[in-house]
Every structure is written in C-alpha cells, then in structure tokens.
Design an enzyme around this catalytic site. Structure first.
Site, short mmCIF file in Angstrom:
data_model
loop_
_atom_site.label_atom_id
_atom_site.label_comp_id
_atom_site.label_asym_id
_atom_site.label_seq_id
_atom_site.Cartn_x
_atom_site.Cartn_y
_atom_site.Cartn_z
CG ASP A 37 -1.85 1.16 1.26
OD1 ASP A 37 -2.43 1.47 0.21
OD2 ASP A 37 -2.00 1.79 2.33
CG ASP A 80 -0.99 3.30 6.00
OD1 ASP A 80 -1.24 4.00 5.01
OD2 ASP A 80 -1.03 3.72 7.18
CD GLU A 139 -4.61 1.58 -2.74
OE1 GLU A 139 -5.21 0.90 -1.89
OE2 GLU A 139 -4.34 2.79 -2.58
#
Length: 217
Positions: free
Chosen positions: A7, A141, A68
C-alpha cells in the site's frame, strides 16, 4: 502462492505477505510498514522506501508483488508522493524478475468485503477474520497491504486460470477438416469448354417422318 502486498505511501508504506490459493486457507506470513521522516528530502525518503522493500523481498521471497493502483486525488502533493512510492515498489519487484500486478482500491474492497465502497474499518475487520488474527493490523496501511495480497490470491489466480484455458483452446488443433475451396483455374474447364463437351455428349436428334421438305406432297 505467496503474495507481497504494498500500500504505497511516502510517510507510511504498508507491506503485507500472505500465503494461499483458491480453495486453500489464507495465512499471514508478515505485516508492517516502511516509514520515512516527513521532513526529509524526497530523494532520501524514496531511498528509504526502496531499502525497506528490499529487506521484505529478501526475507519473504514472494512469488508476486501486488501494488495498489494510484488514482488522482484533490491533494496533488499527496497523490504525487503515493505514485512515487508505488513506482519504487514496482522497480524493486521488476529488478528481481517478479511479476507486478495493480489492483484498484474498489477491487480490493470488493474482493475482501463484498462491497467496493467499504471503509477502512470494514476492510480491517474482514482481513482479521480471513487471516484468523487476534486483532486488526495497525496502522490501517498495513491492513490495506494484506487486503491487496488477499485480493490478488483470489482474483489474480482466477484470471490466470482463465488465461491458461484460453491459451490451451487456441493451441488445440481443430477437429473439423478445412472446407474445400473452389477448384483451381488449372483443373477447372472454362464455361465454353463445358458447353462444348455437353453438346458432344448429347445424341443427335432424328427428324420425325413426314416432317421433312422431301416427304411433303
């Protein structure tokens, strides 16, 4: 399959490693964040992220790295930093010859919770349940990184099977023989020749008696 989920972020870059496969239970192999000081120069921060990700890759040796996909946000400075951290993650994986896949936030949420509009609390709760953890990973996160890894194990494996099936079908020889085309010009007589041949094969007509000029009175 072992997937390293990333992430991306400059201040906190979430990292999570998950083992699993379709129809197999999921297992968390590691989770954490790579942090950089907010007051450091951008180049130094990106270098810290690279060093941190390299340590994770050395330790866990994943088969795939899932990152991501970055979308535009109102805060241009934030999205630029996220995109830069994402590029570092892709670079580290590609340098090792590892496949890199990108998943959108809505894809990850839908894969983990069933809804593409789930909030971070719902994602964290489902990650905790799926991985049979005692508590949701902190910070968010880290939970998002695990969700990315889970998303690819479920969605990516299905896509790989479909692609493999399509490839096998394309490579399989057709059982139906090819349709015969029109005869070649060399082996097919021309229209006048066919007409002449038909006329030669037809017997000559015999005039009926009493119809010729000679037999008329």
């Amino acid at each position: 399959m072992r997937v390293l989920g990333v992430d991306p972020g400059l201040t906190r870059c979430g990292v999570g490693v998950v083992d699993g496969g379709p129809g197999r239970p999921l297992r968390m192999a590691g989770v954490g964040v790579v942090r950089t000081p907010a007051d450091a120069e951008i180049g130094a921060r990106l270098l810290l992220i690279e060093q941190g990700l390299e340590e994770w890759l050395d330790t866990h040796r994943p088969d795939v790295v899932a990152v991501e996909r970055v979308f535009a946000q109102h805060n241009v400075r934030t999205v630029m930093g996220t995109a830069q951290a994402s590029a570092v993650a892709m670079l580290c994986a590609t340098r090792r010859g590892l496949p890199v896949v990108l998943h959108t936030p809505s894809e990850v949420k839908a894969a983990v919770t069933g809804s593409g509009r789930a909030d971070k609390a719902q994602v964290g709760a489902m990650v905790t349940r799926l991985l049979r953890l005692d508590a949701p990973p902190k910070p968010a996160d880290a939970a998002d990184a695990l969700a990315l890894a889970i998303c690819h194990i479920w969605r990516g494996a299905a896509g790989d099977r479909i692609a493999a099936a399509v490839a096998r079908t394309a490579a399989r020889p057709s059982a139906r023989p090819p349709a015969a085309g029109p005869p070649s010009a060399a082996g097919s007589p021309s229209a006048p020749a066919r007409t002449a041949a038909a006329g030669a094969a037809r017997p000559a007509r015999t005039p009926r008696s009493g119809t010729s000029e000679e037999n008329r009175p």
